[in-house]
Scaffold this motif. Sequence first.
Motif, PDB file in Angstrom:
ATOM      1  N   GLY A  74       0.793  -1.222   0.000  1.00 13.76           N
ATOM      2  CA  GLY A  74       0.000   0.000   0.000  1.00 13.76           C
ATOM      3  C   GLY A  74       0.830   1.278   0.000  1.00 13.76           C
ATOM      4  N   LEU A  75       2.098   1.189  -0.382  1.00  9.94           N
ATOM      5  CA  LEU A  75       2.941   2.382  -0.403  1.00  9.94           C
ATOM      6  C   LEU A  75       2.614   3.300  -1.574  1.00  9.94           C
ATOM      7  CD1 LEU A  75       6.382   0.682   0.355  1.00  9.94           C
ATOM      8  CD2 LEU A  75       4.933   1.967   1.938  1.00  9.94           C
ATOM      9  N   THR A  76       2.090   2.713  -2.639  1.00 10.45           N
ATOM     10  CA  THR A  76       1.822   3.463  -3.867  1.00 10.45           C
ATOM     11  C   THR A  76       0.504   3.000  -4.455  1.00 10.45           C
ATOM     12  OG1 THR A  76       2.837   1.845  -5.356  1.00 10.45           O
ATOM     13  CG2 THR A  76       4.305   3.496  -4.388  1.00 10.45           C
ATOM     14  N   ARG A  77       0.140   3.654  -5.522  1.00  8.56           N
ATOM     15  CA  ARG A  77      -0.980   3.135  -6.301  1.00  8.56           C
ATOM     16  C   ARG A  77      -0.535   1.782  -6.848  1.00  8.56           C
ATOM     17  NH1 ARG A  77       1.400   3.541 -10.942  1.00  8.56           N
ATOM     18  NH2 ARG A  77       2.636   5.329 -11.499  1.00  8.56           N
ATOM     19  N   PRO A  78      -1.444   0.849  -7.075  1.00 15.83           N
ATOM     20  CA  PRO A  78      -1.028  -0.449  -7.614  1.00 15.83           C
ATOM     21  C   PRO A  78      -0.382  -0.286  -8.997  1.00 15.83           C
ATOM     22  CG  PRO A  78      -3.246  -0.579  -6.746  1.00 15.83           C
ATOM     23  CD  PRO A  78      -2.863   0.877  -6.747  1.00 15.83           C
ATOM     24  N   VAL A  79       0.647  -1.054  -9.222  1.00 15.19           N
ATOM     25  CA  VAL A  79       1.341  -1.073 -10.505  1.00 15.19           C
ATOM     26  C   VAL A  79       1.148  -2.455 -11.094  1.00 15.19           C
ATOM     27  CG1 VAL A  79       3.595  -0.853 -11.638  1.00 15.19           C
ATOM     28  CG2 VAL A  79       3.054   0.580  -9.655  1.00 15.19           C
ATOM     29  N   GLU A  80       0.781  -2.525 -12.373  1.00 13.68           N
ATOM     30  CA  GLU A  80       0.564  -3.817 -13.012  1.00 13.68           C
ATOM     31  C   GLU A  80       1.859  -4.631 -12.972  1.00 13.68           C
ATOM     32  OE1 GLU A  80      -0.875  -5.692 -17.265  1.00 13.68           O
ATOM     33  OE2 GLU A  80      -0.815  -3.524 -17.014  1.00 13.68           O
ATOM     34  N   ALA A  81       1.813  -5.770 -12.333  1.00 14.48           N
ATOM     35  CA  ALA A  81       3.003  -6.599 -12.126  1.00 14.48           C
ATOM     36  C   ALA A  81       3.058  -7.723 -13.151  1.00 14.48           C
ATOM     37  CB  ALA A  81       3.014  -7.156 -10.704  1.00 14.48           C
ATOM     38  N   THR A  82       3.233  -7.345 -14.402  1.00 18.17           N
ATOM     39  CA  THR A  82       3.307  -8.346 -15.466  1.00 18.17           C
ATOM     40  C   THR A  82       4.530  -8.099 -16.337  1.00 18.17           C
ATOM     41  OG1 THR A  82       1.907  -6.987 -16.882  1.00 18.17           O
ATOM     42  CG2 THR A  82       0.814  -8.689 -15.595  1.00 18.17           C
ATOM     43  N   ARG A  83       5.039  -9.184 -16.883  1.00 14.26           N
ATOM     44  CA  ARG A  83       6.203  -9.080 -17.768  1.00 14.26           C
ATOM     45  C   ARG A  83       5.806  -8.452 -19.086  1.00 14.26           C
ATOM     46  NH1 ARG A  83       7.453 -15.295 -17.504  1.00 14.26           N
ATOM     47  NH2 ARG A  83       6.297 -15.010 -15.614  1.00 14.26           N
ATOM     48  N   ARG A  84       6.767  -7.842 -19.728  1.00 19.26           N
ATOM     49  CA  ARG A  84       6.552  -7.173 -21.005  1.00 19.26           C
ATOM     50  C   ARG A  84       7.847  -7.223 -21.805  1.00 19.26           C
ATOM     51  NH1 ARG A  84       3.773  -2.670 -18.866  1.00 19.26           N
ATOM     52  NH2 ARG A  84       3.087  -4.288 -17.509  1.00 19.26           N
ATOM     53  N   PRO A  85       7.779  -6.975 -23.108  1.00 17.02           N
ATOM     54  CA  PRO A  85       9.002  -7.027 -23.918  1.00 17.02           C
ATOM     55  C   PRO A  85       9.981  -5.921 -23.533  1.00 17.02           C
ATOM     56  CG  PRO A  85       7.045  -6.917 -25.309  1.00 17.02           C
ATOM     57  CD  PRO A  85       6.597  -6.699 -23.894  1.00 17.02           C
ATOM     58  N   PHE A  86      11.254  -6.188 -23.681  1.00 21.49           N
ATOM     59  CA  PHE A  86      12.297  -5.185 -23.470  1.00 21.49           C
ATOM     60  C   PHE A  86      12.693  -4.661 -24.842  1.00 21.49           C
ATOM     61  CE2 PHE A  86      16.789  -3.931 -22.686  1.00 21.49           C
ATOM     62  CZ  PHE A  86      16.526  -2.920 -21.779  1.00 21.49           C
ATOM     63  N   PHE A  87      12.005  -3.615 -25.261  1.00 21.79           N
ATOM     64  CA  PHE A  87      12.188  -3.034 -26.584  1.00 21.79           C
ATOM     65  C   PHE A  87      12.087  -4.148 -27.624  1.00 21.79           C
ATOM     66  CE2 PHE A  87      14.323  -0.234 -23.565  1.00 21.79           C
ATOM     67  CZ  PHE A  87      13.637   0.940 -23.815  1.00 21.79           C
ATOM     68  N   ASP A  88      13.071  -4.286 -28.498  1.00 21.05           N
ATOM     69  CA  ASP A  88      12.997  -5.330 -29.536  1.00 21.05           C
ATOM     70  C   ASP A  88      13.863  -6.533 -29.193  1.00 21.05           C
ATOM     71  OD1 ASP A  88      15.439  -4.078 -29.842  1.00 21.05           O
ATOM     72  OD2 ASP A  88      15.339  -4.000 -32.025  1.00 21.05           O
ATOM     73  N   PRO A 110      14.935 -10.139 -27.284  1.00 23.62           N
ATOM     74  CA  PRO A 110      14.166 -11.394 -27.175  1.00 23.62           C
ATOM     75  C   PRO A 110      13.914 -11.885 -25.753  1.00 23.62           C
ATOM     76  CG  PRO A 110      16.429 -11.904 -27.676  1.00 23.62           C
ATOM     77  CD  PRO A 110      16.323 -10.391 -27.669  1.00 23.62           C
ATOM     78  N   TYR A 111      13.806 -10.979 -24.795  1.00 28.19           N
ATOM     79  CA  TYR A 111      13.510 -11.454 -23.449  1.00 28.19           C
ATOM     80  C   TYR A 111      12.590 -10.479 -22.737  1.00 28.19           C
ATOM     81  CZ  TYR A 111      17.662  -8.535 -22.835  1.00 28.19           C
ATOM     82  OH  TYR A 111      18.572  -7.522 -22.917  1.00 28.19           O
ATOM     83  N   PRO A 112      11.719 -11.016 -21.890  1.00 33.45           N
ATOM     84  CA  PRO A 112      10.774 -10.171 -21.161  1.00 33.45           C
ATOM     85  C   PRO A 112      11.385  -9.614 -19.883  1.00 33.45           C
ATOM     86  CG  PRO A 112      10.297 -12.459 -20.752  1.00 33.45           C
ATOM     87  CD  PRO A 112      11.459 -12.433 -21.721  1.00 33.45           C
ATOM     88  N   VAL A 113      10.810  -8.511 -19.418  1.00 32.86           N
ATOM     89  CA  VAL A 113      11.224  -7.867 -18.169  1.00 32.86           C
ATOM     90  C   VAL A 113       9.972  -7.411 -17.428  1.00 32.86           C
ATOM     91  CG1 VAL A 113      13.451  -7.089 -19.095  1.00 32.86           C
ATOM     92  CG2 VAL A 113      11.446  -5.605 -19.283  1.00 32.86           C
ATOM     93  N   ILE A 114      10.146  -6.998 -16.191  1.00 34.93           N
ATOM     94  CA  ILE A 114       9.017  -6.489 -15.409  1.00 34.93           C
ATOM     95  C   ILE A 114       8.861  -4.982 -15.603  1.00 34.93           C
ATOM     96  CG2 ILE A 114      10.325  -6.152 -13.280  1.00 34.93           C
ATOM     97  CD1 ILE A 114       6.787  -7.513 -13.308  1.00 34.93           C
ATOM     98  N   ASP A 115       9.893  -4.318 -16.124  1.00 32.76           N
ATOM     99  CA  ASP A 115       9.952  -2.860 -16.254  1.00 32.76           C
ATOM    100  C   ASP A 115       9.848  -2.217 -14.873  1.00 32.76           C
ATOM    101  OD1 ASP A 115      10.088  -0.267 -17.173  1.00 32.76           O
ATOM    102  OD2 ASP A 115       8.147  -0.302 -18.182  1.00 32.76           O
ATOM    103  N   ALA A 116      10.860  -2.478 -14.071  1.00 27.84           N
ATOM    104  CA  ALA A 116      10.895  -2.019 -12.683  1.00 27.84           C
ATOM    105  C   ALA A 116      10.842  -0.506 -12.570  1.00 27.84           C
ATOM    106  CB  ALA A 116      12.145  -2.554 -11.990  1.00 27.84           C
ATOM    107  N   ALA A 117      11.165   0.220 -13.622  1.00 24.24           N
ATOM    108  CA  ALA A 117      11.096   1.684 -13.573  1.00 24.24           C
ATOM    109  C   ALA A 117       9.684   2.155 -13.228  1.00 24.24           C
ATOM    110  CB  ALA A 117      11.552   2.279 -14.903  1.00 24.24           C
ATOM    111  N   ARG A 118       8.679   1.398 -13.599  1.00 24.20           N
ATOM    112  CA  ARG A 118       7.292   1.772 -13.266  1.00 24.20           C
ATOM    113  C   ARG A 118       7.070   1.728 -11.761  1.00 24.20           C
ATOM    114  NH1 ARG A 118       3.700  -1.887 -14.951  1.00 24.20           N
ATOM    115  NH2 ARG A 118       5.272  -3.493 -14.697  1.00 24.20           N
ATOM    116  N   PHE A 119       7.676   0.742 -11.089  1.00 27.81           N
ATOM    117  CA  PHE A 119       7.546   0.633  -9.636  1.00 27.81           C
ATOM    118  C   PHE A 119       8.326   1.757  -8.956  1.00 27.81           C
ATOM    119  CE2 PHE A 119       6.484  -3.507 -11.201  1.00 27.81           C
ATOM    120  CZ  PHE A 119       5.431  -3.893 -10.396  1.00 27.81           C
TER     121      PHE A 119
END
Length: 152
Positions: free
Chosen positions: A65-79, A81-90
């Motif tokens: 509850g420190l922040t608004r909820p952030v979608e915790a799903t993997r996504r592509p890392f630009f182009d 070939p591996y997914p990331v969580i994009d921790a910058a959003r957190f």
Amino acid sequence: MDTPGGAARSVHLSSPGGGDEAEGDERRRLFQSAVGVGEAAIRPRRQAALCTAYEAAGRWQNTLGLTRPVEATRRPFFDRPYPVIDAARFAAALLDRVDDATLAALPPIGAVDQFIDSADVLVQPNLTRTFMTAVYPKPHEGGPVANVRETR
């Protein structure tokens, strides 16, 4: 978990907000599957396990509850070939909650190796220090860092 020398080492993975034993078991399982090493053939499995662990960490952060909820799903890392969580959003969600003007004025860059991706620079302390000074001024030169150090 075994260390390179063969000795057993334990890893404490407690719940950030308390939690029950089942949560601890899940964290332990995710961690152990994520840190496994092996040949290139298991890299996709290891990457998937890391992303599963990142998603779990993101969900756990959301429960604090420190922040608004952030979608915790993997996504592509630009182009690439591996997914990331994009921790910058957190990190951005946490920074949005900083209400101290002096802290909020600091550049959100972290350690020097998080914004300089060059071994040629990082192995030269004087050059690394020059870059850090450009980002974080020395106390006597003014700027947000000077204010933080003066108030301590």
